[in-house]
Motif scaffolding. Structure first.
Motif, PDB file in Angstrom:
ATOM      1  N   PHE A 104      40.249  31.328  52.348  1.00 27.96           N
ATOM      2  CA  PHE A 104      39.742  29.990  52.640  1.00 27.96           C
ATOM      3  C   PHE A 104      38.259  29.929  52.999  1.00 27.96           C
ATOM      4  CE2 PHE A 104      44.323  29.458  53.768  1.00 27.96           C
ATOM      5  CZ  PHE A 104      44.628  28.627  52.706  1.00 27.96           C
ATOM      6  N   GLU A 105      37.646  31.061  53.289  1.00 30.55           N
ATOM      7  CA  GLU A 105      36.240  31.064  53.700  1.00 30.55           C
ATOM      8  C   GLU A 105      35.408  31.851  52.687  1.00 30.55           C
ATOM      9  OE1 GLU A 105      32.846  30.524  54.843  1.00 30.55           O
ATOM     10  OE2 GLU A 105      34.422  29.391  55.837  1.00 30.55           O
ATOM     11  N   PRO A 106      34.522  31.166  51.947  1.00 28.39           N
ATOM     12  CA  PRO A 106      33.735  31.837  50.902  1.00 28.39           C
ATOM     13  C   PRO A 106      32.881  33.004  51.392  1.00 28.39           C
ATOM     14  CG  PRO A 106      33.552  29.453  50.701  1.00 28.39           C
ATOM     15  CD  PRO A 106      34.278  29.722  51.990  1.00 28.39           C
ATOM     16  N   ALA A 107      32.340  32.932  52.589  1.00 27.94           N
ATOM     17  CA  ALA A 107      31.495  34.028  53.090  1.00 27.94           C
ATOM     18  C   ALA A 107      32.313  35.308  53.258  1.00 27.94           C
ATOM     19  CB  ALA A 107      30.852  33.630  54.416  1.00 27.94           C
ATOM     20  N   PHE A 108      33.528  35.178  53.780  1.00 28.99           N
ATOM     21  CA  PHE A 108      34.391  36.355  53.935  1.00 28.99           C
ATOM     22  C   PHE A 108      34.896  36.836  52.580  1.00 28.99           C
ATOM     23  CE2 PHE A 108      34.404  35.062  58.328  1.00 28.99           C
ATOM     24  CZ  PHE A 108      34.486  36.271  59.002  1.00 28.99           C
ATOM     25  N   HIS A 109      35.159  35.903  51.664  1.00 31.55           N
ATOM     26  CA  HIS A 109      35.599  36.278  50.323  1.00 31.55           C
ATOM     27  C   HIS A 109      34.505  37.090  49.625  1.00 31.55           C
ATOM     28  CE1 HIS A 109      36.766  36.373  46.234  1.00 31.55           C
ATOM     29  NE2 HIS A 109      37.664  35.417  46.286  1.00 31.55           N
ATOM     30  N   ALA A 110      33.260  36.637  49.736  1.00 35.82           N
ATOM     31  CA  ALA A 110      32.137  37.351  49.120  1.00 35.82           C
ATOM     32  C   ALA A 110      31.980  38.743  49.730  1.00 35.82           C
ATOM     33  CB  ALA A 110      30.854  36.543  49.298  1.00 35.82           C
ATOM     34  N   TYR A 111      32.156  38.852  51.049  1.00 34.41           N
ATOM     35  CA  TYR A 111      32.022  40.150  51.720  1.00 34.41           C
ATOM     36  C   TYR A 111      33.123  41.112  51.262  1.00 34.41           C
ATOM     37  CZ  TYR A 111      31.299  43.503  55.504  1.00 34.41           C
ATOM     38  OH  TYR A 111      31.044  44.641  56.218  1.00 34.41           O
ATOM     39  N   TYR A 112      34.359  40.606  51.217  1.00 31.35           N
ATOM     40  CA  TYR A 112      35.499  41.421  50.772  1.00 31.35           C
ATOM     41  C   TYR A 112      35.282  41.874  49.321  1.00 31.35           C
ATOM     42  CZ  TYR A 112      40.191  42.553  49.146  1.00 31.35           C
ATOM     43  OH  TYR A 112      41.269  43.175  48.584  1.00 31.35           O
ATOM     44  N   THR A 113      34.866  40.955  48.461  1.00 30.86           N
ATOM     45  CA  THR A 113      34.623  41.265  47.050  1.00 30.86           C
ATOM     46  C   THR A 113      33.518  42.299  46.900  1.00 30.86           C
ATOM     47  OG1 THR A 113      35.313  39.029  46.466  1.00 30.86           O
ATOM     48  CG2 THR A 113      34.099  40.254  44.798  1.00 30.86           C
ATOM     49  N   LYS A 114      32.472  42.169  47.700  1.00 30.10           N
ATOM     50  CA  LYS A 114      31.365  43.142  47.676  1.00 30.10           C
ATOM     51  C   LYS A 114      31.875  44.541  48.012  1.00 30.10           C
ATOM     52  CE  LYS A 114      27.363  44.408  50.340  1.00 30.10           C
ATOM     53  NZ  LYS A 114      27.024  44.390  51.722  1.00 30.10           N
ATOM     54  N   LYS A 115      32.710  44.648  49.025  1.00 30.22           N
ATOM     55  CA  LYS A 115      33.247  45.959  49.417  1.00 30.22           C
ATOM     56  C   LYS A 115      34.149  46.536  48.328  1.00 30.22           C
ATOM     57  CE  LYS A 115      31.125  46.450  53.199  1.00 30.22           C
ATOM     58  NZ  LYS A 115      30.134  47.508  53.319  1.00 30.22           N
ATOM     59  N   ARG A 116      34.929  45.671  47.671  1.00 33.52           N
ATOM     60  CA  ARG A 116      35.784  46.134  46.577  1.00 33.52           C
ATOM     61  C   ARG A 116      34.932  46.632  45.402  1.00 33.52           C
ATOM     62  NH1 ARG A 116      40.538  47.777  46.395  1.00 33.52           N
ATOM     63  NH2 ARG A 116      41.173  46.603  44.582  1.00 33.52           N
ATOM     64  N   GLU A 117      33.843  45.934  45.130  1.00 33.10           N
ATOM     65  CA  GLU A 117      32.950  46.335  44.043  1.00 33.10           C
ATOM     66  C   GLU A 117      32.220  47.633  44.355  1.00 33.10           C
ATOM     67  OE1 GLU A 117      30.549  42.862  43.487  1.00 33.10           O
ATOM     68  OE2 GLU A 117      32.100  41.861  42.282  1.00 33.10           O
ATOM     69  N   GLU A 118      32.076  47.952  45.638  1.00 36.39           N
ATOM     70  CA  GLU A 118      31.470  49.227  46.041  1.00 36.39           C
ATOM     71  C   GLU A 118      32.438  50.390  45.856  1.00 36.39           C
ATOM     72  OE1 GLU A 118      30.194  48.772  50.085  1.00 36.39           O
ATOM     73  OE2 GLU A 118      28.581  47.385  49.547  1.00 36.39           O
ATOM     74  N   GLY A 119      33.675  50.087  45.452  1.00 40.86           N
ATOM     75  CA  GLY A 119      34.664  51.138  45.214  1.00 40.86           C
ATOM     76  C   GLY A 119      35.629  51.353  46.360  1.00 40.86           C
ATOM     77  N   LYS A 120      35.577  50.511  47.354  1.00 44.96           N
ATOM     78  CA  LYS A 120      36.490  50.640  48.489  1.00 44.96           C
ATOM     79  C   LYS A 120      37.892  50.176  48.073  1.00 44.96           C
ATOM     80  CE  LYS A 120      33.052  51.128  51.621  1.00 44.96           C
ATOM     81  NZ  LYS A 120      32.599  52.451  51.847  1.00 44.96           N
ATOM     82  N   SER A 121      38.907  50.774  48.681  1.00 43.13           N
ATOM     83  CA  SER A 121      40.281  50.345  48.415  1.00 43.13           C
ATOM     84  C   SER A 121      40.525  48.992  49.087  1.00 43.13           C
ATOM     85  CB  SER A 121      41.269  51.372  48.972  1.00 43.13           C
ATOM     86  OG  SER A 121      41.228  51.373  50.389  1.00 43.13           O
TER      87      SER A 121
END
Length: 148
Positions: free
Chosen positions: A99-116
């Motif tokens: 529901f919160e775009p800022a947290f979604h962007a942060y989570y997506t960034k970490k996933r793109e860095e290769g994090k599980s």
């Protein structure tokens, strides 16, 4: 009878969350039950001098392992504190990410860095705790623009 008792308890929790009027409830995705659980676990956020101590209290800080000159580069969570509070945080972070775009962007960034998924979720939980600390110590409602 059990359903009636559960409904009564839920109603009491809703009343308590309204009575507390904490800024934590202004975060999209944090409901009454999760908010009251987190506030109940840490009791008074003002007793923590900084957000890192709050993160450590919930056991979301990395465990430090070293022996002699060796220091582990990748550590697991320290898991101090209440396992119920950690579970509440992990359950709360997915709606917040949704529901919160800022947290979604942060989570997506970490996933793109290769994090599980679980690792990226842990990073988002620590970010949520930093935001909660800031909101509660400053006594201000959540605004997404303040994160960008």
């Amino acid at each position: 009878m059990l359903q009636e008792q559960l409904a009564e308890i839920d109603k009491k929790i809703e009343e308590l969350s309204t009575e507390l009027n904490s800024p934590i409830f202004s975060i999209p995705g944090i409901g009454a039950i999760t908010g009251v659980t987190l506030l109940g676990e840490c009791q008074d956020i003002s007793k923590f001098s900084n957000a890192a101590k709050l993160i450590s209290y919930f056991g979301m800080d990395p465990y430090q392992y070293q022996s002699g000159i060796y220091q582990s580069a990748h550590g697991r969570l320290s898991k101090h504190g209440s396992k119920y509070a950690r579970k509440s945080l992990y359950q709360a972070i997915m709606p917040v990410i949704r529901f919160e775009p800022a947290f979604h962007a942060y989570y997506t960034k970490k996933r793109e860095e290769g994090k599980s998924h679980r690792c990226a979720q842990g990073h988002a939980v620590r970010k949520l705790l930093r935001v909660i600390y800031h909101l509660c110590t400053q006594d201000i409602p959540y605004q997404a623009s303040s994160l960008l």
